[in-house]
Design a protein around this motif. Structure first.
Motif: not given
Lengths: 223, 179
Positions: A113, A117, A122, A125, A186-188
């Motif tokens: 990821e 990105a 990043w 986020h 948080d979708d990370s």
């Protein structure tokens, strides 16, 4: 002194060759089931599920599903170790290294990821992320789970108490993270790899520390 | 040695199936190697052999109470030794904390002498109050009220074996705090 002689003790004990107590596997399975249900209830009642739960479930990036696979994976991989540590004389095999697999999985996914990105995204986020919440809310969900699991294992016979405590903490951390995943907005994968892992490790450490006094069994002569 | 393992294994299986006589034979046969194991370990740690029997009894009691945790594929001796080792370490750790260990006979003599009796009674009460419920209760029932072990077992809900062990342990702990 009326110290019971060993022969008398044996005569008395031998009147009860059978036992009604559950064997290790069902004890651990029942304890885990209760712990998971409790963590989910707490998550739903206290943290509330994320508003977009249904779309997240179907999202193309599958991050919500990956969170579930990771957290459930931690629990499933740890339980056989907890069970084996509850049986005297049982050696923990090399396969216990499997407990590391879910963590390796999220680290790899997070790195991918990260590589994909754009540079600015990043840090953006991280600033908006709920990572601080994650660090304390997972343990709060995990502590009741830890208590249930530790009390279950205490009915068995753990002989290496710090180690048993650590693995119970790891399992409980995973259970807390399952609960938290339903709330976590948080979708990370990076968040998962770093902060879920840290929160779970907090519980592991806590387990190693509080394990011995909680797990010690059969002490009849505590002063 | 292998012979003994196999023999114990067979007795254990019969005991699990409900045979009291097999269970008795199992515990009796097991006590001997456990005793020499515990004695060896005590000597190794520079401790007195006199504690051997206490630890063996605690191990046997623990083996009895945890008999549901034995996995069939683990040799019964390995399982029993692991429990004994746990009990031994627990015992050593606990008694190490208390360097002022006093032999039990001393407290009994003190209680017996007239001039000090009241004082001693008061402090015995105080020390007794500090014991955990599970030990204090049987001691009060048996030593202060004169109940039998069987009666104390019924009154406390503990097994008779546990009552006796608790009383013995409790008195010992009291003797230690006395010093």
């Amino acid at each position: 002194m009326d110290m019971p002689k060993t022969d008398e003790l044996i005569a008395r004990l031998s009147r009860e060759p059978r036992t009604k107590s559950l064997s290790p596997t069902p004890v651990v399975v029942i304890g885990t089931t209760l712990a998971v249900l409790l963590a989910l209830t707490l998550s739903i009642e206290w943290l509330k599920p994320r508003a977009d739960l249904a779309p997240a479930l179907l999202a193309e990036n599958h991050i919500f599903l990956l969170k579930l696979i990771f957290t459930v994976g931690v629990v499933v991989a740890t339980l056989p170790i907890v069970r084996d540590l509850s049986v005297p004389g049982r050696r923990i095999g090399l396969w216990s290294a499997l407990a590391a697999v879910p963590f390796l999985m999220v680290i790899v996914l997070a790195l991918r990821e990260f590589a994909a990105a754009p540079a600015g995204e990043w840090s953006h986020h991280l600033q908006h992320a709920s990572w601080l919440e994650c660090l304390w809310q997972i343990p709060v969900l995990a502590i009741p789970a830890f208590t249930i699991l530790a009390l279950s294992v205490r009915r068995l016979a753990p002989t290496e108490l710090p180690r048993a405590g650590a693995y119970i903490g790891l399992a409980a951390g995973g259970i807390g993270a399952i609960g938290y995943a339903f709330h976590c907005p948080d979708d990370s994968m990076a968040i998962v790899a770093v902060f879920y892992t840290l929160a779970i490790l907090e519980m592991t450490l806590l387990g190693a520390l509080v394990g011995p006094p909680i797990l010690r069994w059969g002490r009849r002569e505590i002063r | 040695m292998h012979n003994i393992d196999a023999q114990l294994g067979t007795l254990w299986e019969q005991a699990r199936a409900g045979s009291e006589s097999a269970y008795r034979a199992f515990l009796t046969a097991l006590a001997t190697p456990l005793r020499s194991y515990v004695r060896r370990q005590l000597l190794r740690y520079g401790r007195s052999e006199s504690e051997t029997e206490d630890i063996v009894q605690e191990a046997l009691l623990a083996i009895h109470e945890k008999r549901h945790t034995h996995d069939q594929d683990i040799p019964i001796t390995a399982w029993a030794y692991a429990i004994t080792r746990y009990k031994l370490i627990d015992y050593l750790r606990l008694s190490e904390k208390d360097a002022r260990a006093l032999p039990l006979e001393d407290i009994e003599q003190t209680v017996g002498s007239d001039s000090m009796q009241l004082d001693v009674r008061l402090s015995v009460r105080k020390i007794l109050a500090a014991l955990p419920e599970g030990m204090r209760h049987p001691i009060e029932l048996m030593k202060l009220m004169g109940h039998s072990a069987k009666e104390a077992a019924t009154l406390t809900g503990q097994s008779e074996a546990a009552v006796k062990v608790n009383v013995h342990r409790g008195l010992k702990a009291m003797a230690r705090s006395f010093g």
